[in-house]
Enzyme design. Sequence first.
Site, PDB file in Angstrom:
ATOM      1  N   GLY A  84     -15.750   2.007  -2.052  1.00  0.00           N
ATOM      2  CA  GLY A  84     -15.888   1.195  -3.156  1.00  0.00           C
ATOM      3  C   GLY A  84     -16.976   1.821  -4.477  1.00  0.00           C
ATOM      4  N   SER A 139     -12.326   2.146   4.809  1.00  0.00           N
ATOM      5  CA  SER A 139     -13.480   1.957   4.392  1.00  0.00           C
ATOM      6  C   SER A 139     -14.609   1.783   5.534  1.00  0.00           C
ATOM      7  CB  SER A 139     -13.488   0.457   3.888  1.00  0.00           C
ATOM      8  OG  SER A 139     -12.999  -0.443   4.757  1.00  0.00           O
ATOM      9  N   ALA A 192       0.746  -0.968  -0.077  1.00  0.00           N
ATOM     10  CA  ALA A 192      -0.021  -0.028  -0.150  1.00  0.00           C
ATOM     11  C   ALA A 192       0.961   1.364  -0.014  1.00  0.00           C
ATOM     12  CB  ALA A 192      -0.983   0.088   1.220  1.00  0.00           C
ATOM     13  N   GLY A 212      -8.044   1.729  -3.950  1.00  0.00           N
ATOM     14  CA  GLY A 212      -8.143   2.532  -2.666  1.00  0.00           C
ATOM     15  C   GLY A 212      -6.492   3.286  -2.567  1.00  0.00           C
ATOM     16  N   ASP A 213      -5.497   2.829  -3.020  1.00  0.00           N
ATOM     17  CA  ASP A 213      -4.104   3.269  -2.853  1.00  0.00           C
ATOM     18  C   ASP A 213      -4.083   4.305  -3.888  1.00  0.00           C
ATOM     19  OD1 ASP A 213      -3.589   1.540  -0.799  1.00  0.00           O
ATOM     20  OD2 ASP A 213      -2.586   0.263  -2.451  1.00  0.00           O
ATOM     21  N   TYR A 242       0.184 -13.627   2.389  1.00  0.00           N
ATOM     22  CA  TYR A 242       1.375 -13.199   2.614  1.00  0.00           C
ATOM     23  C   TYR A 242       2.367 -14.014   3.477  1.00  0.00           C
ATOM     24  CZ  TYR A 242      -1.507  -8.982   2.674  1.00  0.00           C
ATOM     25  OH  TYR A 242      -2.444  -8.077   2.144  1.00  0.00           O
ATOM     26  N   ASN A 255      -6.447   0.614   6.515  1.00  0.00           N
ATOM     27  CA  ASN A 255      -5.559  -0.700   5.677  1.00  0.00           C
ATOM     28  C   ASN A 255      -5.878  -2.042   6.643  1.00  0.00           C
ATOM     29  OD1 ASN A 255      -5.626  -0.658   2.914  1.00  0.00           O
ATOM     30  ND2 ASN A 255      -3.512   0.690   3.060  1.00  0.00           N
ATOM     31  N   TYR A 256      -6.864  -2.168   7.076  1.00  0.00           N
ATOM     32  CA  TYR A 256      -6.534  -3.581   7.927  1.00  0.00           C
ATOM     33  C   TYR A 256      -6.809  -4.758   7.226  1.00  0.00           C
ATOM     34  CZ  TYR A 256      -8.748  -7.374  10.984  1.00  0.00           C
ATOM     35  OH  TYR A 256      -8.811  -8.453  11.390  1.00  0.00           O
ATOM     36  N   ARG A 257      -5.682  -5.681   7.393  1.00  0.00           N
ATOM     37  CA  ARG A 257      -5.334  -6.843   6.786  1.00  0.00           C
ATOM     38  C   ARG A 257      -5.644  -8.102   8.093  1.00  0.00           C
ATOM     39  NH1 ARG A 257      -5.891  -3.867   3.176  1.00  0.00           N
ATOM     40  NH2 ARG A 257      -4.457  -3.162   1.465  1.00  0.00           N
TER      41      ARG A 257
END
Length: 298
Positions: free
Chosen positions: A212, A182, A25, A241-242, A92, A154-156
């Site tokens: 979105g 978001s 990101a 988004g980035d 990841y 940016n939650y992953r």
Amino acid sequence: MGLVAADGIGPLTYAKSFSFGIGGAESNVAVGVARLGGQATWLGRVGPDATGALIAERLTASGVRALAITDEAFTGLMVRHKRSAQFAQVDYHRAGSAGSRLSPADVPSAELTSAGVVHVTGITPALSETARAAVFQSVETARAAGVPVSVDVNYRSKLWSRFDAAPVLRDLVSRADVVFASPEEAELFVDTDDLLGALAKLGPSEVVVKDGARGCRALIDGERHELPVLPVTVVDPVGAGDAFVAGYLADRLAGAAPAARLTTAIAAGAFAVTVPGDCEGAPTRADLTALTGDDVHR
């Protein structure tokens, strides 16, 4: 990170070919800002491997000033495939990577205090305790110098649980001047129907909710804004988004008014979904003009 992407659409099991590039990101935003005429510096740790060299080379070629610290550990990796036209799945490989070994000592104070804005995300704090400390120290150093701080939540979920992430992300957002999230990310740590107002109460003066296909909503210096998306044909939703964040920050650095920043952000995000890849197709000003048929940077 290095990015291994399966070509085509369908289960990874049946992928016949792959492409290799870079992803992440923060690097996507840096490239996006540079393509739109801004100056961007990226700082991080990479391994003494071909992937680390590729990251530094690609960023530099995109006009980003890359401060890549070479670490003895391997460069992190991301494997992505499109399970369907609208759904991308990512795995990841970052535990123990060079990036996870980022520490406060890696970030020169002079780089922070001379910046126009310091941008961080909620991804780096998930990598390790030292990486988290580096993010928070960077934010505090910038704040003390009067430099605006930008945070993209940016939650992953594959990096940490909602339980572990929520208090850290809330704390990070409370120290920001600009926050992007978001609706789902915001609801991790604010429980209200008015997400803009709830996020603003944490401290940021500029709150932008990326929603979105529904466009965006924002509360900037007390004024509310709402913009729809531009109608485009979606080729690859990854990186939208980035690109949106890059468009907003590039215009903010250029002194544009809030409405113009959001217009550029929407156009940059729309352009990003019309081309494949994370940041390879980041738009220029000319691209955005062609997309909208008008000058979006007034």
